[in-house]
Design a protein around this motif. Structure first.
Motif, short mmCIF file in Angstrom:
data_model
loop_
_atom_site.label_atom_id
_atom_site.label_comp_id
_atom_site.label_asym_id
_atom_site.label_seq_id
_atom_site.Cartn_x
_atom_site.Cartn_y
_atom_site.Cartn_z
N LEU A 75 -23.62 2.14 -9.08
CA LEU A 75 -23.77 2.21 -10.54
C LEU A 75 -25.21 1.91 -10.95
O LEU A 75 -25.77 2.59 -11.82
N LYS A 76 -25.81 0.92 -10.31
CA LYS A 76 -27.21 0.60 -10.66
C LYS A 76 -28.11 1.79 -10.34
O LYS A 76 -29.05 2.09 -11.08
N SER A 77 -27.84 2.47 -9.22
CA SER A 77 -28.67 3.63 -8.87
C SER A 77 -28.52 4.72 -9.93
O SER A 77 -29.52 5.33 -10.35
N ARG A 82 -30.88 7.46 -14.63
CA ARG A 82 -30.74 7.89 -16.03
C ARG A 82 -31.90 7.37 -16.89
O ARG A 82 -32.41 8.09 -17.76
N TYR A 83 -32.31 6.15 -16.66
CA TYR A 83 -33.32 5.54 -17.54
C TYR A 83 -34.72 5.47 -16.92
O TYR A 83 -35.64 4.92 -17.54
N GLY A 84 -34.88 5.99 -15.71
CA GLY A 84 -36.19 5.96 -15.06
C GLY A 84 -36.63 4.54 -14.73
O GLY A 84 -37.81 4.19 -14.84
N ASP A 88 -33.78 -2.99 -9.43
CA ASP A 88 -33.97 -4.45 -9.60
C ASP A 88 -34.27 -4.85 -11.05
O ASP A 88 -34.50 -6.01 -11.35
N GLN A 89 -34.25 -3.85 -11.94
CA GLN A 89 -34.41 -4.14 -13.37
C GLN A 89 -33.06 -4.16 -14.08
O GLN A 89 -33.01 -4.28 -15.32
N ILE A 90 -31.99 -4.00 -13.32
CA ILE A 90 -30.66 -3.83 -13.94
C ILE A 90 -29.75 -5.00 -13.59
O ILE A 90 -29.64 -5.40 -12.43
#
Ligand SMILES: Cc1ncc(COP(=O)(O)O)c(C=O)c1O
Length: 374
Positions: A75-77, A82-84, A88-90
Motif C-alpha cells: 500500500l505504501k508503494s 500516486r503522490y511522487g 519512508d514518508q508515509i
C-alpha cells in the motif's frame, strides 16, 4: 477489596467526553421498527467502495490466519507512486484518526498545547486532551466573512506560542465544509515556526476538483514541519475498514512509526485500499454523485429558506434556525439520520452528508415535512 479506577486515571483521560459517532442504521431500525432508513450522518460515500476493492478483500480472506504486513509495503508503494513520494514518508493508520492520535502521542504532553479552529474536527481536542496537553481553540471567521465560520489562519498563526507543538488545519473542514485556498495556506505555513508541526487534515480532499489545492509533494518540499493526513474512509468508500495515512518528512514518519501499534492496519484493509487506488473512475464517479447531491441539497435549502455554509466536502452544514437536536429527533422518527453539531458550538445547525439522488430526495422530503409540522 474495592477499587475506584476514576481515582487512578490520568487527568487528561478524566477530562475526556467520548466521541459521539453517527447513529447506525441498524440501531434506528431496532429502536423505532422502521424499514426505510437513510443515514446521512457520517460523511460516508453512498456508492461504497470500488468493485476492485471488494474483490481484493475477498481474496485476502483465506490468509486471514496470518498477521498483516506490519509495514504495509504494497500500500505504501502504491501511495508513494500516486503522490511522487518515498515510502519512508508515509505512515499508515487505522483510519486517519489513528495518525492524528499518533501525532498527539509523539509531540504532546502536559505543559504543551495544540492549536485548532473553533468548529474544527472533534478528534483534535480529544487527541490533545488525552495526552494531558492543553487545547488552544481559535475563534473562527465571522458568519459574514467571505468564508463564513472558516479557519482564521492569521489568528491561528498568531496563537502559536513557544509551548504549541501541533496546529491542525482541516481542508476542507468538518463539520463546516469550509476551506482555505492555496495562497493563504502557503502564507500560513510560512508563519508556522519550526518548533510546531503543522497538520493538514485532507480527509475530504478527493472531493475537491484537481488542481485547486497544492499537492502534498509540493508542500512537503517547502515545509519540513508539515504532515498531510488523508483517508480511505470518505471518497474511497472504505470507512468500515479503517485505513488512512500521513505524508510527511521521513523524520516525522519515523517518529510516528515508533509509537504506532505494530499491526495497526489489518490485512483486508491494506489489500482493499491498494486495489481502490487503481480505480480512479470510481473516485471520479463518487465526486460526480457528490457534486450533483450538493446542488440538490442547496436548491432544497434555498427553497426552504434555510442558510448553509459553503462546502467542498461531501456534506453540508445547514442553519436550521431552531434547536438542532429537536429537529434531529423529528427526522429520526421519519427514518432520516443526520448529525447534530452542538458539540462543535453550532446548536442551531444540522450537518447532512450527501447521499445518492434518491437518498437525498427522501431526506429532503422528511426535512420539509418536519419544518412544516414541527
Ligand atoms: C476532518 C476529518 N479528519 C479525519 C477524520 C477521520 O476519519 P478516518 O479516521 O475514518 O480516516 C474525519 C472523519 O470524519 C474527518 O471529518
Amino acid at each position: 477489596m474495592s477499587c475506584d479506577p476514576y481515582a487512578l486515571a490520568l487527568d487528561g483521560v478524566l477530562k475526556l467526553t467520548p466521541y459521539q459517532p453517527g447513529k447506525p442504521v441498524s440501531e434506528l431500525e431496532r429502536e423505532l421498527g422502521l424499514t426505510t432508513v437513510v443515514k446521512l450522518a457520517s460523511n460516508e460515500n453512498p456508492l461504497g467502495p470500488s468493485p476492485l476493492a471488494l474483490a481484493a478483500m475477498q481474496k485476502t480472506l483465506s490468509g486471514i490466519g496470518e498477521y498483516p504486513d506490519g509495514n504495509g509495503f504494497a500500500l505504501k508503494s502504491a501511495l508513494g507512486e500516486r503522490y511522487g513520494l518515498d515510502t519512508d514518508q508515509i505512515t499508515l493508520g487505522n483510519g486517519s484518526n489513528d495518525v492524528l492520535e499518533l501525532l498527539a502521542r509523539a509531540f504532546l504532553k502536559p505543559g504543551l498545547k495544540a492549536v485548532f479552529s473553533e468548529h474544527a474536527f472533534a478528534v483534535y481536542p480529544l487527541a490533545t486532551i488525552a495526552t494531558g496537553a492543553e487545547c488552544k481553540p481559535v475563534s473562527a471567521l465571522p458568519a459574514d466573512a467571505d468564508m463564513p465560520m472558516g479557519h482564521d489562519l492569521d489568528a491561528m498563526a498568531a496563537a502559536i506560542t513557544d509551548d504549541v507543538r501541533l496546529v491542525f488545519v482541516a481542508n476542507p473542514n468538518n463539520p463546516t465544509g469550509t476551506w482555505v485556498e492555496k495562497e493563504p495556506l502557503r502564507r500560513f505555513l510560512e508563519k508556522v515556526p519550526s518548533h510546531c508541526i503543522a497538520v493538514l487534515d485532507e480527509a475530504y480532499t478527493e472531493y475537491v476538483e484537481d488542481g485547486r489545492f497544492e499537492s502534498p509533494k509540493a508542500l512537503l518540499q517547502d515545509f519540513p514541519n508539515l504532515i498531510v493526513t488523508r483517508t480511505f474512509s470518505k471518497a474511497w468508500g472504505l470507512a468500515g475498514l479503517r485505513v488512512g495515512y500521513g505524508l510527511s518528512s521521513p523524520a516525522i514518519a519515523d517518529l510516528l512509526n515508533r509509537v504506532r501499534q505494530p499491526f495497526n492496519v489489518n490485512s483486508v484493509a491494506l489489500a482493499a485500499a491498494e486495489a481502490a487506488l487503481a480505480d480512479n473512475d470510481h473516485l471520479l464517479q463518487s465526486r460526480t454523485v457528490n457534486e450533483a447531491g450538493l446542488v440538490q441539497w442547496k436548491a432544497a435549502c434555498d427553497k426552504l429558506g434555510l442558510a448553509y455554509l459553503p462546502s467542498l466536502g461531501n456534506f453540508l452544514a445547514i442553519n436550521v434556525q431552531q434547536d438542532g437536536q429537536a429537529l434531529f429527533d423529528v427526522l429520526l422518527r421519519k427514518g432520516v439520520i443526520t448529525r447534530t453539531v452542538g458539540v462543535y458550538g453550532m446548536p442551531e445547525w444540522l450537518r447532512v452528508s450527501i447521499g445518492t439522488a434518491e437518498q437525498n430526495d427522501f431526506a429532503i422530503k422528511a426535512l420539509q415535512e418536519a419544518l412544516t409540522t414541527h
